[in-house]
Design a protein around this motif. Structure first.
Motif, PDB file in Angstrom:
ATOM      1  N   ALA A 194       8.541  62.395  32.043  1.00 55.94           N
ATOM      2  CA  ALA A 194       9.363  62.907  33.149  1.00 55.94           C
ATOM      3  C   ALA A 194       9.710  61.787  34.127  1.00 55.94           C
ATOM      4  N   VAL A 253      -0.503  58.892  35.867  1.00 57.96           N
ATOM      5  CA  VAL A 253      -0.059  60.263  35.598  1.00 57.96           C
ATOM      6  C   VAL A 253      -1.137  60.990  34.804  1.00 57.96           C
ATOM      7  N   GLU A 254      -1.022  62.325  34.767  1.00 60.74           N
ATOM      8  CA  GLU A 254      -2.028  63.114  34.064  1.00 60.74           C
ATOM      9  C   GLU A 254      -1.808  63.154  32.558  1.00 60.74           C
ATOM     10  N   THR A 255      -0.557  63.234  32.114  1.00 57.09           N
ATOM     11  CA  THR A 255      -0.265  63.438  30.696  1.00 57.09           C
ATOM     12  C   THR A 255       0.911  62.589  30.231  1.00 57.09           C
ATOM     13  N   THR A 286      -0.286  62.143  40.164  1.00 53.21           N
ATOM     14  CA  THR A 286      -0.906  63.348  39.618  1.00 53.21           C
ATOM     15  C   THR A 286      -0.188  64.555  40.209  1.00 53.21           C
ATOM     16  N   ASN A 287      -0.357  65.698  39.580  1.00 55.76           N
ATOM     17  CA  ASN A 287       0.332  66.905  40.030  1.00 55.76           C
ATOM     18  C   ASN A 287      -0.219  67.375  41.375  1.00 55.76           C
ATOM     19  N   ASP A 333       4.073  63.943  31.642  1.00 55.59           N
ATOM     20  CA  ASP A 333       4.364  63.502  33.010  1.00 55.59           C
ATOM     21  C   ASP A 333       4.977  62.102  32.993  1.00 55.59           C
ATOM     22  N   GLN A 334       4.454  61.229  32.143  1.00 55.08           N
ATOM     23  CA  GLN A 334       5.013  59.889  32.007  1.00 55.08           C
ATOM     24  C   GLN A 334       6.470  59.974  31.562  1.00 55.08           C
TER      25      GLN A 334
END
Length: 196
Positions: free
Chosen positions: A93, A85-87, A143-144, A90-91
């Motif tokens: 979520a 994940v990016e951030t 990733t988004n 995000d993790q």
């Protein structure tokens, strides 16, 4: 407005937050100083404490106060799956879904040449080492779905493909409960391409 270097310093500090402009920062500063001095002191103490004690997990790079985060140390997690994940947001979520029980790697960003952020700036070398530990069998690219997120996922998949790992990407498509006429065309197109 009254002349105050401390007040201006507070407003400028609040403007560093994403999405906070001069007006919002001013409202926050005035509120804290006029109506909630205890809240202002609590916020200052919490920021000082967090900035002094929170660091990156040695294994996954998420935020933690310990050398290794509780997720990485949890023996009930599936160590053969690694979700990228990016951030940390995000993790969080992904975790809130309750649908994933593997481990994570948090990039702390995404490749963005226009912003001067390349593969070395987001720790891809560490990710490749982590994914090649002999335990990880599948890397899930979460990733988004932005241009930068897609580019990041592509570079990661290319770097990992030669290591014999299964590389998967989060599915994307029409949200449950939506009506097609209100869904944007890009989402419908991706749903058709990624159909199963």
């Amino acid at each position: 407005m009254a002349d105050s270097n401390a007040l201006q310093g507070l407003i400028q500090a609040l403007r560093r937050l994403p999405g906070v402009g001069v007006k919002s920062a001013s409202r926050m500063a005035f509120h804290l100083l006029q109506h909630d001095r205890d809240g202002a002191r609590a916020l200052a103490a919490a920021l000082a404490q967090a900035s002094a004690t929170v660091k990156h997990c040695e294994r996954c790079h998420t935020f933690t106060e310990a050398p290794v985060c509780s997720t990485c140390l949890d023996p009930r997690r599936d160590g053969t799956r690694l979700c990228v994940v990016e951030t940390p947001a995000d993790q969080s979520a992904v975790e809130r879904t309750g649908a994933y029980r593997g481990l994570y790697f948090v990039l702390m960003g995404k490749i963005s040449p226009l912003d001067g952020i390349g593969p070395h700036d987001i720790g891809l070398k560490h990710l490749f080492e982590r994914a090649s530990d002999g335990v990880v069998a599948e890397v899930i690219l979460a990733t988004n779905f932005t241009a930068e997120g897609e580019a990041t996922a592509h570079i990661i998949s290319e770097g990992l493909r030669e290591r014999g790992l299964q590389i998967t990407r989060l599915a994307r498509g029409v949200p449950a409960g939506s009506e097609l006429e209100y869904v944007d065309l890009g989402t419908i197109a991706h749903a058709l391409v990624d159909r199963r």
